[in-house]
Design an enzyme around this catalytic site. Structure first.
Site, mmCIF file in Angstrom:
data_model
loop_
_atom_site.group_PDB
_atom_site.id
_atom_site.type_symbol
_atom_site.label_atom_id
_atom_site.label_comp_id
_atom_site.label_asym_id
_atom_site.label_seq_id
_atom_site.Cartn_x
_atom_site.Cartn_y
_atom_site.Cartn_z
ATOM 1 N N ASP A 165 0.858 -1.170 0.000
ATOM 2 C CA ASP A 165 0.000 0.000 0.000
ATOM 3 C C ASP A 165 0.904 1.234 0.000
ATOM 4 O OD1 ASP A 165 -2.422 1.609 0.516
ATOM 5 O OD2 ASP A 165 -1.542 1.859 2.503
ATOM 6 N N SER B 297 -2.608 0.420 -4.454
ATOM 7 C CA SER B 297 -3.135 1.619 -3.823
ATOM 8 C C SER B 297 -4.536 1.973 -4.298
ATOM 9 C CB SER B 297 -2.199 2.800 -4.127
ATOM 10 O OG SER B 297 -2.696 4.008 -3.624
ATOM 11 N N ALA B 298 -5.224 2.759 -3.494
ATOM 12 C CA ALA B 298 -6.486 3.361 -3.922
ATOM 13 C C ALA B 298 -6.237 4.520 -4.874
ATOM 14 C CB ALA B 298 -7.275 3.849 -2.708
ATOM 15 N N LYS C 104 -8.285 -5.194 -3.394
ATOM 16 C CA LYS C 104 -6.866 -5.408 -3.669
ATOM 17 C C LYS C 104 -6.575 -6.899 -3.809
ATOM 18 C CE LYS C 104 -5.285 -1.126 -1.477
ATOM 19 N NZ LYS C 104 -4.374 -0.489 -0.502
ATOM 20 N N ASP D 198 -1.829 -0.844 5.924
ATOM 21 C CA ASP D 198 -2.055 -0.147 7.202
ATOM 22 C C ASP D 198 -3.504 0.197 7.482
ATOM 23 O OD1 ASP D 198 -2.161 2.045 5.181
ATOM 24 O OD2 ASP D 198 -2.298 3.302 6.971
ATOM 25 N N ASN E 188 -8.920 -0.969 3.901
ATOM 26 C CA ASN E 188 -8.973 -1.410 2.507
ATOM 27 C C ASN E 188 -7.792 -2.310 2.139
ATOM 28 O OD1 ASN E 188 -7.125 0.727 2.560
ATOM 29 N ND2 ASN E 188 -7.643 1.412 0.495
#
Length: 277
Positions: free
Chosen positions: A23, A54-55, A204, A227, A230
């Site tokens: 992430d 990642s988002a 993910k 962390d 998500n």
């Protein structure tokens, strides 16, 4: 989709682990949104592939890679898009125009205290470019939003993500309302002010399944760092899911190991502990 010779070569290696995933915010980057020297040097010394998961949009990831002289594939939009190291689309899963319109209409009708961001591949659209929340996001991701609405896009386009930038006092309440109204969407908080809304099945972990299929690697041979909520499915799905020291206890409890925080070179320390570097 076939794998190019370059792709196959990229995923070579004889390590016990075959791939490192991370992430970005709160994990790969420190709280001041930079990669620490130890983390950067550890990643660049790897003889196995590294991918950010990642988002963020591609435009929010490329500046990080460029700043640290790293070239690699990436998983974007919390799993809604996979690009290879050349920027070619390997996989995507997005909402259609009608689905997206329904979500946006609901948010506006409920008058939630949030601003809506629309992401379609390389496009990031907002109604108000001067909204302080948008300006803050632009500073963090080093990318610029475009003024526009859903109607600005061709109706045939896939919408990879809607992002709600919320008043932190109401983020959880907004998330609950969205999940109740749209149970088939993939909805998750990525911070105390951000809610990510993607198409059904987008996680993910799902993207990692597609990554493994494309590159013929086993999920058990993957190390992943995260962390936040998500990241939960990702950490659970791989052979070595490691939570950062700054993660909520719920995330630490499902991880196979916990490392130091993102401000304390957590990734570097874990890779050294696993004898990967």
């Amino acid at each position: 989709m076939s794998i190019t010779d370059c792709d196959a070569h990229f995923f070579g290696g004889n390590n016990m682990y075959q791939c490192i995933l991370s992430d970005i915010d709160g994990t790969l980057l420190t709280d001041d949104h930079h990669m620490s020297p130890k983390t950067r040097d550890a990643i660049k010394s790897l003889d196995i592939p590294f991918l950010p998961v990642s988002a963020r949009s591609p435009e929010g990831i490329y500046p990080i890679l460029k700043e640290n002289d790293i070239v690699c594939p990436m998983i974007c939009f919390s799993g809604g898009l996979i690009l290879n190291e050349k920027g070619q689309v390997l996989y995507e899963n997005g909402m259609n125009y009608k689905q997206t319109e329904e979500v946006i209409t609901f948010i506006k009708e409920k008058k939630f205290d949030c601003t809506i961001n629309i992401y379609a591949l390389h496009d990031w659209l907002v109604e108000d470019k001067e909204d302080p929340r948008v300006l803050r996001e632009e500073r963090i991701v080093k990318a610029e939003a475009q003024k526009g609405t859903l109607s600005s896009l061709d109706p045939s386009r896939k919408i990879h993500k809607l992002l709600c930038m919320c008043n932190p006092l109401y983020t959880k309440e907004i998330e609950r309302n969205l999940k109740d109204r749209f149970p088939h969407c993939s909805i998750a908080c990525s911070s105390d002010i951000l809610i990510e809304i993607m198409n059904e099945g987008v996680t993910k972990a799902d993207a990692i399944n597609h990554l493994c299929d494309y590159y013929s690697i086993d999920k058990n041979d993957i190390v992943a760092f995260g962390d936040n909520y998500n990241d939960k499915e990702m950490l659970e799905s791989v052979g070595m899911g490691i939570a950062m020291g700054n993660a909520p206890d719920d995330i630490k409890n499902i991880a196979k190991d916990v490392t130091s925080t993102n401000n304390q070179d957590g990734i570097f320390k874990a890779l050294r502990k696993l004898h990967i570097i």
